[in-house]
Design a protein around this motif. Structure first.
Motif, PDB file in Angstrom:
ATOM      1  N   LEU A  66      37.035  29.581   7.614  1.00  0.00           N
ATOM      2  CA  LEU A  66      36.782  28.523   6.618  1.00  0.00           C
ATOM      3  C   LEU A  66      35.286  28.301   6.411  1.00  0.00           C
ATOM      4  CD1 LEU A  66      39.509  25.902   7.643  1.00  0.00           C
ATOM      5  CD2 LEU A  66      39.547  27.447   5.666  1.00  0.00           C
ATOM      6  N   SER A  67      34.512  28.421   7.496  1.00  0.00           N
ATOM      7  CA  SER A  67      33.065  28.205   7.374  1.00  0.00           C
ATOM      8  C   SER A  67      32.377  29.351   6.635  1.00  0.00           C
ATOM      9  CB  SER A  67      32.437  28.023   8.756  1.00  0.00           C
ATOM     10  OG  SER A  67      32.316  29.253   9.428  1.00  0.00           O
ATOM     11  N   ASP A  68      32.943  30.560   6.707  1.00  0.00           N
ATOM     12  CA  ASP A  68      32.417  31.691   5.939  1.00  0.00           C
ATOM     13  C   ASP A  68      32.880  31.616   4.487  1.00  0.00           C
ATOM     14  OD1 ASP A  68      30.877  33.017   7.846  1.00  0.00           O
ATOM     15  OD2 ASP A  68      32.588  34.104   8.653  1.00  0.00           O
ATOM     16  N   ARG A  69      34.039  31.034   4.280  1.00  0.00           N
ATOM     17  CA  ARG A  69      34.653  30.969   2.942  1.00  0.00           C
ATOM     18  C   ARG A  69      34.120  29.804   2.129  1.00  0.00           C
ATOM     19  NH1 ARG A  69      36.732  31.098  -1.430  1.00  0.00           N
ATOM     20  NH2 ARG A  69      38.857  31.662  -2.006  1.00  0.00           N
ATOM     21  N   PHE A  70      33.905  28.661   2.808  1.00  0.00           N
ATOM     22  CA  PHE A  70      33.471  27.452   2.114  1.00  0.00           C
ATOM     23  C   PHE A  70      32.167  26.917   2.716  1.00  0.00           C
ATOM     24  CE2 PHE A  70      38.179  27.596   1.946  1.00  0.00           C
ATOM     25  CZ  PHE A  70      38.322  27.779   0.577  1.00  0.00           C
ATOM     26  N   SER A  71      31.983  25.599   2.692  1.00  0.00           N
ATOM     27  CA  SER A  71      30.747  24.983   3.178  1.00  0.00           C
ATOM     28  C   SER A  71      30.819  24.719   4.676  1.00  0.00           C
ATOM     29  CB  SER A  71      30.516  23.662   2.430  1.00  0.00           C
ATOM     30  OG  SER A  71      29.567  22.864   3.097  1.00  0.00           O
ATOM     31  N   ARG A  72      29.840  25.238   5.415  1.00  0.00           N
ATOM     32  CA  ARG A  72      29.793  24.994   6.848  1.00  0.00           C
ATOM     33  C   ARG A  72      29.580  23.499   7.133  1.00  0.00           C
ATOM     34  NH1 ARG A  72      29.382  30.453   8.200  1.00  0.00           N
ATOM     35  NH2 ARG A  72      27.573  31.596   7.393  1.00  0.00           N
ATOM     36  N   LYS A  73      28.748  22.858   6.318  1.00  0.00           N
ATOM     37  CA  LYS A  73      28.463  21.430   6.509  1.00  0.00           C
ATOM     38  C   LYS A  73      29.732  20.598   6.383  1.00  0.00           C
ATOM     39  CE  LYS A  73      25.837  17.595   4.506  1.00  0.00           C
ATOM     40  NZ  LYS A  73      24.772  17.196   3.543  1.00  0.00           N
ATOM     41  N   HIS A  74      30.539  20.864   5.364  1.00  0.00           N
ATOM     42  CA  HIS A  74      31.765  20.092   5.163  1.00  0.00           C
ATOM     43  C   HIS A  74      32.774  20.328   6.280  1.00  0.00           C
ATOM     44  CE1 HIS A  74      30.838  19.816   0.567  1.00  0.00           C
ATOM     45  NE2 HIS A  74      30.139  18.959   1.294  1.00  0.00           N
ATOM     46  N   ILE A  75      32.803  21.537   6.802  1.00  0.00           N
ATOM     47  CA  ILE A  75      33.694  21.842   7.930  1.00  0.00           C
ATOM     48  C   ILE A  75      33.289  21.016   9.144  1.00  0.00           C
ATOM     49  CG2 ILE A  75      34.367  23.626   9.594  1.00  0.00           C
ATOM     50  CD1 ILE A  75      35.688  23.965   6.869  1.00  0.00           C
ATOM     51  N   ILE A  76      31.987  20.913   9.401  1.00  0.00           N
ATOM     52  CA  ILE A  76      31.515  20.134  10.545  1.00  0.00           C
ATOM     53  C   ILE A  76      31.821  18.646  10.368  1.00  0.00           C
ATOM     54  CG2 ILE A  76      29.429  19.346  11.757  1.00  0.00           C
ATOM     55  CD1 ILE A  76      28.316  22.155  11.485  1.00  0.00           C
ATOM     56  N   LEU A  77      31.639  18.130   9.161  1.00  0.00           N
ATOM     57  CA  LEU A  77      31.931  16.714   8.894  1.00  0.00           C
ATOM     58  C   LEU A  77      33.412  16.402   9.145  1.00  0.00           C
ATOM     59  CD1 LEU A  77      29.809  16.084   5.655  1.00  0.00           C
ATOM     60  CD2 LEU A  77      29.329  15.269   7.974  1.00  0.00           C
ATOM     61  N   ALA A  78      34.298  17.265   8.642  1.00  0.00           N
ATOM     62  CA  ALA A  78      35.743  17.064   8.849  1.00  0.00           C
ATOM     63  C   ALA A  78      36.091  17.158  10.333  1.00  0.00           C
ATOM     64  CB  ALA A  78      36.533  18.099   8.050  1.00  0.00           C
ATOM     65  N   SER A  79      35.419  18.060  11.051  1.00  0.00           N
ATOM     66  CA  SER A  79      35.684  18.244  12.479  1.00  0.00           C
ATOM     67  C   SER A  79      35.258  17.028  13.292  1.00  0.00           C
ATOM     68  CB  SER A  79      34.955  19.491  12.985  1.00  0.00           C
ATOM     69  OG  SER A  79      35.422  20.653  12.334  1.00  0.00           O
ATOM     70  N   LEU A  80      34.108  16.448  12.939  1.00  0.00           N
ATOM     71  CA  LEU A  80      33.644  15.242  13.625  1.00  0.00           C
ATOM     72  C   LEU A  80      34.622  14.087  13.431  1.00  0.00           C
ATOM     73  CD1 LEU A  80      29.825  15.355  12.756  1.00  0.00           C
ATOM     74  CD2 LEU A  80      30.831  15.608  15.033  1.00  0.00           C
ATOM     75  N   LEU A  81      35.186  13.994  12.227  1.00  0.00           N
ATOM     76  CA  LEU A  81      36.172  12.954  11.924  1.00  0.00           C
ATOM     77  C   LEU A  81      37.401  13.095  12.824  1.00  0.00           C
ATOM     78  CD1 LEU A  81      36.236  10.625   9.851  1.00  0.00           C
ATOM     79  CD2 LEU A  81      37.573  12.120   8.359  1.00  0.00           C
ATOM     80  N   LEU A  82      37.917  14.324  12.938  1.00  0.00           N
ATOM     81  CA  LEU A  82      39.107  14.577  13.749  1.00  0.00           C
ATOM     82  C   LEU A  82      38.809  14.370  15.240  1.00  0.00           C
ATOM     83  CD1 LEU A  82      42.056  15.465  13.655  1.00  0.00           C
ATOM     84  CD2 LEU A  82      41.289  17.838  13.834  1.00  0.00           C
ATOM     85  N   TYR A  83      37.628  14.766  15.657  1.00  0.00           N
ATOM     86  CA  TYR A  83      37.198  14.594  17.049  1.00  0.00           C
ATOM     87  C   TYR A  83      37.248  13.107  17.432  1.00  0.00           C
ATOM     88  CZ  TYR A  83      34.378  16.130  21.127  1.00  0.00           C
ATOM     89  OH  TYR A  83      33.927  16.456  22.387  1.00  0.00           O
ATOM     90  N   GLY A  84      36.704  12.265  16.552  1.00  0.00           N
ATOM     91  CA  GLY A  84      36.688  10.828  16.808  1.00  0.00           C
ATOM     92  C   GLY A  84      38.081  10.226  16.839  1.00  0.00           C
ATOM     93  N   ILE A  85      38.940  10.657  15.928  1.00  0.00           N
ATOM     94  CA  ILE A  85      40.323  10.152  15.871  1.00  0.00           C
ATOM     95  C   ILE A  85      41.067  10.506  17.166  1.00  0.00           C
ATOM     96  CG2 ILE A  85      42.556  10.439  14.719  1.00  0.00           C
ATOM     97  CD1 ILE A  85      40.985  10.768  12.088  1.00  0.00           C
ATOM     98  N   GLY A  86      40.850  11.720  17.656  1.00  0.00           N
ATOM     99  CA  GLY A  86      41.477  12.141  18.913  1.00  0.00           C
ATOM    100  C   GLY A  86      41.092  11.235  20.070  1.00  0.00           C
ATOM    101  N   GLY A  87      39.810  10.813  20.106  1.00  0.00           N
ATOM    102  CA  GLY A  87      39.361   9.886  21.144  1.00  0.00           C
ATOM    103  C   GLY A  87      40.077   8.548  21.058  1.00  0.00           C
ATOM    104  N   LEU A  88      40.283   8.057  19.843  1.00  0.00           N
ATOM    105  CA  LEU A  88      41.006   6.800  19.644  1.00  0.00           C
ATOM    106  C   LEU A  88      42.441   6.899  20.142  1.00  0.00           C
ATOM    107  CD1 LEU A  88      39.811   5.694  16.072  1.00  0.00           C
ATOM    108  CD2 LEU A  88      39.281   4.587  18.254  1.00  0.00           C
ATOM    109  N   VAL A  89      43.096   8.048  19.859  1.00  0.00           N
ATOM    110  CA  VAL A  89      44.491   8.250  20.289  1.00  0.00           C
ATOM    111  C   VAL A  89      44.587   8.250  21.817  1.00  0.00           C
ATOM    112  CG1 VAL A  89      46.412   9.887  20.329  1.00  0.00           C
ATOM    113  CG2 VAL A  89      45.178   9.479  18.195  1.00  0.00           C
ATOM    114  N   SER A  90      43.709   9.016  22.490  1.00  0.00           N
ATOM    115  CA  SER A  90      43.740   9.081  23.954  1.00  0.00           C
ATOM    116  C   SER A  90      43.412   7.734  24.582  1.00  0.00           C
ATOM    117  CB  SER A  90      42.752  10.138  24.458  1.00  0.00           C
ATOM    118  OG  SER A  90      43.171  11.437  24.125  1.00  0.00           O
TER     119      SER A  90
END
Length: 422
Positions: A66-90
C-alpha cells in the motif's frame, strides 16, 4: 523557518521508532504483575508481548504494498490511529477485570500490532525517498538511536505508571499516537508514489524479480535484523522474570535495572550512526565481528549467576546489537530502487517483528525446561549469521576464494588516505 520545519519533520519521522518500541518495551517490567493479577501462565504472559509482534509481522507486507502504491504519509497516519485505538481497547479490558480481560487485552494488542506495521518500517522508506547521501544515513541512524532510546525510557515509563496501577500503561499509547499524528500531518511532506498506476499483479511480478535478483543478500540482511531483536527481547523477558523471582526486585526497580543495558544499546546506535558514513566500505566486517562477539557473550553469560554479572554481559550484548542495527538499516534501504523500497523495508520490519515475537516465547519456554539450552542455541545462531554475512553480504567478493579469506582477516587494517585516493 524552513530549517526549523525540516527539523520538526525529521523529529516526527524518527519518533515513529519511539512509538513502535513502546508497544513491547513499556510492558516488560510489569509482566510479572500482569501475570499475577490475571492468573496467567508464563506462556500466556509472553503472548501479551508476542501477539503484538506477530500481528505486525503478518500485516507489514500488505502495508508495504500500500505504501508503494499510494501515499506513505497517509498509511502512517491511518496506522497511528489504529495503534491508539488498540491501546484504548486493551486498557478498557484491563480496567473491567472480567473473566474475558485477557482476551480483551489480546484483541487490543492485535489492533496495536496491525497499526505498528505502518509506523517505523514505512518511515524508513520515507527517509530514503526524501533524503540522500550522508543526510540519509544520519536520519536512518537517528531512527535506530530513537528506537534504542525508546527501549531505555519505555521500561522506566511502564514501571513508573505501574506504581499506581499497571493497566494505565495501555492509555499511554493513544496519547502518544495523537501527538505524533498531529506532527506528522502538518510537518512531513510526502513524495508521490512511483507505482500509482501499477496493478497488484504486475507489482508482485516486479517484486519477485527484485527478490530473486537479491535473494541471498536480502535474506542474510533480514535474518541478521531478526536475530538481533530475537536476542534482545528474549533476554529482556528472561531478565525481567529473573529479577522478580531470584533477586526479588519489583516494578519500578526492574525498569531501572533493565535500563542500564538498554542505555548501552542507545549509545552504541548513536555513535555508530555518526561514523557509519566514514566506514561504509567496512560495514560487512563490522557485522561479522559483532556477531562473533554476540556468540561469545551468550556463552559467557552462563559462567556466573550473580545479578551484576548478568547485567554486565547483557550490556555487552546490547552494545553489539546497537552497532549491528544501524548498519542493517543502511544496507536494507539502499539495496533496491524506489519502486520496491516500501515493500523491502516493510518486509525487513516484518522479520524484525518475528524476532521480537519469538524471543519472549522461546526464552519463556526454555526457562521452564533448560535456560542454558536457549543460550547455547542462540550462540550457535550468531555464529551461523557471521558466516552468512561473510559469504552473502560481500558484494565485491562474489567468488570467495581461499586467498579472499586470508586477505579479509586484515580486519583492522584500513588503507591510508593516499592509497584510497589512488
Amino acid at each position: 523557518m524552513r530549517r526549523e520545519s525540516e527539523n520538526i519533520s525529521i523529529f516526527s519521522i524518527t519518533s515513529t521508532s519511539f512509538i513502535l518500541v513502546l508497544g513491547n518495551s513499556m510492558l516488560i517490567p510489569v509482566l510479572p504483575e500482569i501475570r499475577h493479577d490475571l492468573h496467567l501462565t508464563q506462556v500466556q504472559a509472553s503472548l501479551i508481548l508476542s501477539i503484538f509482534s506477530i500481528a505486525g509481522a503478518v500485516t507489514i507486507p500488505f502495508i508495504g504494498y500500500l505504501s508503494d502504491r499510494f501515499s506513505r504519509k497517509h498509511i502512517i497516519l491511518a496506522s497511528l490511529l489504529l495503534y491508539g485505538i488498540g491501546g484504548l481497547v486493551s486498557g478498557t479490558a484491563s480496567i473491567l477485570q472480567t473473566s474475558f480481560s485477557f482476551e480483551g487485552i489480546i484483541f487490543g494488542r492485535v489492533l496495536q500490532g496491525i497499526g505498528s506495521a505502518g509506523t517505523a518500517p514505512i518511515a524508513m522508506a520515507i527517509v530514503a525517498d526524501l533524503f540522500s547521501g550522508s543526510k540519509q544515513l544520519k536520519v536512518l541512524s537517528l531512527m535506530e538511536t530513537t528506537n534504542s532510546m525508546g527501549k531505555v525510557v519505555s521500561p522506566l515509563i511502564g514501571a513508573l505508571i505501574a506504581l499506581f496501577m499497571w493497566y494505565y500503561i495501555f492509555f499511554v499509547f493513544p496519547l502518544a499516537c495523537s501527538i505524533l499524528f498531529i506532527l506528522f500531518y502538518f510537518y512531513v511532506n510526502d513524495e508521490a508514489s512511483s507505482s500509482e498506476n501499477l496493478v497488484f499483479k504486475k507489482y508482485v511480478s516486479h517484486l519477485a524479480g527484485v527478490m530473486k535478483e537479491n535473494k541471498f543478500y536480502l535474506l542474510t540482511s533480514y535474518s541478521a535484523g531478526a536475530l538481533c531483536l530475537f536476542l534482545l527481547f528474549g533476554i529482556l523477558f528472561y531478565s525481567s522474570d529473573r529479577l522478580e523471582s531470584q533477586f526479588e526486585t519489583h516494578g519500578f526497580m526492574n525498569g531501572v535495572i533493565l535500563s542500564f543495558p538498554l542505555l548501552f544499546l542507545t549509545v552504541a546506535s548513536f555513535l555508530t550512526g555518526n561514523v557509519i558514513g566514514k566506514f561504509s566500505n567496512y560495514i560487512n566486517r563490522i557485522l561479522i565481528v559483532n556477531f562473533l562477539l554476540l556468540s561469545l557473550f551468550l556463552l559467557v553469560i552462563m559462567l556466573n549467576e550473580s545479578l551484576w554479572w548478568t547485567i554486565l554481559i547483557i550490556s555487552f550484548i546490547s552494545t553489539s546489537i546497537g552497532i549491528v542495527l544501524p548498519c542493517m538499516n543502511a544496507i536494507i534501504t539502499n539495496s533496491v530502487r524506489k519502486e520496491a523500497r516500501g515493500f523491502v523495508t516493510a518486509l525487513y520490519g516484518s522479520v524484525r517483528f518475528v524476532g521480537i515475537a519469538l524471543g519472549p516465547i522461546a526464552f519463556g519456554y526454555f526457562m521452564e525446561v533448560s535456560i542454558s539450552t536457549i543460550f547455547m542455541l542462540s550462540s550457535l545462531l550468531c555464529l551461523i549469521q557471521a558466516v552468512l554475512c561473510f559469504f552473502y553480504l560481500n558484494k565485491k567478493d562474489k567468488n570467495i576464494s581461499f586467498q579472499t579469506i586470508i586477505n579479509w582477516f586484515s580486519i583492522f587494517h584500513i588503507p591510508s588516505r593516499k592509497k584510497q585516493r589512488g
